[in-house]
Design an enzyme around this catalytic site. Structure first.
Site, PDB file in Angstrom:
ATOM      1  N   TYR A 109     -90.806 -25.631  38.033  1.00 26.54           N
ATOM      2  CA  TYR A 109     -89.667 -25.315  38.895  1.00 26.54           C
ATOM      3  C   TYR A 109     -90.040 -25.527  40.353  1.00 26.54           C
ATOM      4  O   TYR A 109     -91.207 -25.613  40.723  1.00 26.54           O
ATOM      5  CB  TYR A 109     -89.190 -23.882  38.664  1.00 26.54           C
ATOM      6  CG  TYR A 109     -90.063 -22.809  39.269  1.00 26.54           C
ATOM      7  CD1 TYR A 109     -89.716 -22.192  40.473  1.00 26.54           C
ATOM      8  CD2 TYR A 109     -91.245 -22.399  38.644  1.00 26.54           C
ATOM      9  CE1 TYR A 109     -90.517 -21.200  41.031  1.00 26.54           C
ATOM     10  CE2 TYR A 109     -92.038 -21.417  39.191  1.00 26.54           C
ATOM     11  CZ  TYR A 109     -91.669 -20.818  40.387  1.00 26.54           C
ATOM     12  OH  TYR A 109     -92.474 -19.848  40.938  1.00 26.54           O
ATOM     13  N   LYS A 160     -96.863 -25.437  39.306  1.00 26.82           N
ATOM     14  CA  LYS A 160     -95.745 -24.504  39.525  1.00 26.82           C
ATOM     15  C   LYS A 160     -94.956 -24.346  38.223  1.00 26.82           C
ATOM     16  O   LYS A 160     -93.823 -24.810  38.058  1.00 26.82           O
ATOM     17  CB  LYS A 160     -94.850 -24.973  40.669  1.00 26.82           C
ATOM     18  CG  LYS A 160     -93.989 -23.855  41.249  1.00 26.82           C
ATOM     19  CD  LYS A 160     -93.356 -24.264  42.566  1.00 26.82           C
ATOM     20  CE  LYS A 160     -92.441 -23.198  43.140  1.00 26.82           C
ATOM     21  NZ  LYS A 160     -93.169 -21.991  43.562  1.00 26.82           N
ATOM     22  N   GLU A 186    -103.937 -15.298  46.286  1.00 21.78           N
ATOM     23  CA  GLU A 186    -102.660 -15.457  46.995  1.00 21.78           C
ATOM     24  C   GLU A 186    -101.758 -14.301  46.615  1.00 21.78           C
ATOM     25  O   GLU A 186    -102.160 -13.391  45.889  1.00 21.78           O
ATOM     26  CB  GLU A 186    -102.015 -16.794  46.627  1.00 21.78           C
ATOM     27  CG  GLU A 186    -101.786 -16.978  45.138  1.00 21.78           C
ATOM     28  CD  GLU A 186    -101.388 -18.396  44.763  1.00 21.78           C
ATOM     29  OE1 GLU A 186    -100.884 -19.130  45.636  1.00 21.78           O
ATOM     30  OE2 GLU A 186    -101.567 -18.765  43.583  1.00 21.78           O
ATOM     31  N   LEU A 223    -101.543 -21.932  44.177  1.00 22.04           N
ATOM     32  CA  LEU A 223    -100.483 -22.924  44.270  1.00 22.04           C
ATOM     33  C   LEU A 223    -100.546 -23.607  45.631  1.00 22.04           C
ATOM     34  O   LEU A 223    -100.725 -22.932  46.655  1.00 22.04           O
ATOM     35  CB  LEU A 223     -99.127 -22.240  44.108  1.00 22.04           C
ATOM     36  CG  LEU A 223     -97.916 -23.167  44.056  1.00 22.04           C
ATOM     37  CD1 LEU A 223     -97.862 -23.912  42.730  1.00 22.04           C
ATOM     38  CD2 LEU A 223     -96.628 -22.383  44.287  1.00 22.04           C
TER      39      LEU A 223
END
Length: 290
Positions: free
Chosen positions: A33, A148, A182, A207
């Site tokens: 996505y 992702k 993250e 990511l």
């Protein structure tokens, strides 16, 4: 008026839109996505998002559902049909519909594509009242965090834990080393004890955030020093400032982590500067597209 969604070649009222129950995105989370910020009718960092979409699809051996120019036309059409000038566009590509089996379909099926959009508030005029608090949690996600993927259960649980503690984000760390990766849905940055801007370097551990990449480019263009270098939970105790970046957070200051104030518990001077820098980037994207 019902929102309009794009589903596998058709524009439909969102209340009527549906996907097959044997879509592999539903059955296995077998998909990718992207989320893109729409500002005054222009997609911010569109090239970065489409590049990342293509990369993620390649990594799971899934072709693009449309040629890039055709996909761009779909994104614009969804925005126009919904009369959205300031919003967030969501696109999802899955391996399509096939009898449930963990392995890829024996005979390739067309990838499935869904695109939706919703309105959001404009980029905040001021950093005041824009920040929030965070908690830390072990990073329990899979080993390919650079993809992702729609497999987001660990992220969902982390965000829910943050919400239950009155925080806006969970900052994730490796249990074995204590090193920060993250946020559950954001890139994470600090201004360390020496005043250096730091964010983790790219690898399979995080990511490759599009807002992260855009801000790094703006920092370097402005001649500001930044380190792409891991840092630990212990480093958070001495950080002067902390902030998040994402397509939805822009540059968002973090004021407390696990109940401890970062700096004086207010947005710091570097974060303020970067908030303004990214605001100019967003506004400049509109000017450059004109």
């Amino acid at each position: 008026m019902s929102r309009i969604a794009y589903v596998n070649g058709r524009y439909l009222p969102q209340r009527d839109a549906s996907v097959n129950i044997e879509d592999r995105g539903y059955q296995f989370g077998d998909g990718i996505y992207e989320v893109v910020h729409l500002y005054k009718g222009r997609f911010i960092d569109e090239q970065r998002h489409l590049d990342r979409l293509e990369r993620s699809l390649r990594e799971i051996r899934l072709p693009m559902p449309l040629a890039r120019n055709a996909l761009r036309q779909v994104l614009q059409e969804v925005a126009q049909r919904n009369r959205v000038a300031e919003g967030l566009l969501y696109m999802q590509v899955t391996r399509g519909v096939s009898r449930r089996d963990h392995a890829f379909p024996a005979h390739p099926v067309p990838p499935a594509l869904v695109v939706t959009i919703r309105r959001i508030k404009p980029y905040p005029a001021s950093i005041e009242n824009w920040g929030g608090d965070a908690i830390t949690m072990p990073d329990l996600r899979w080993a390919r965090r650079d993809i992702k993927s729609t497999n987001l259960l660990p992220n969902v649980l982390a965000r829910q834990a943050a919400r239950e503690q009155g925080a806006i984000e969970a900052v994730l760390y490796e249990e074995s080393t204590g090193m920060i990766t993250e946020g559950a849905a954001t890139s994470f940055w600090i201004v360390d004890a020496e005043g250096r801007v730091r964010t983790r370097d790219l690898s399979r551990d995080i990511l490759p955030g599009c807002t992260r990449d855009a801000l790094l480019a703006e920092l370097r263009e402005a001649g500001m020093d930044v380190l792409e270098q891991p840092f630990s939970r212990n480093d958070l105790l001495y950080a002067r400032e902390a902030f998040l970046t994402s397509a939805t957070s822009f540059v968002k200051p973090i004021l407390h982590i696990d109940g401890q104030a970062i700096g004086d518990g207010q947005p710091g001077p570097v974060t303020r500067q970067l908030f303004e820098l990214f605001a100019r980037h967003v506004q400049g994207s509109l000017a450059n597209a004109a």
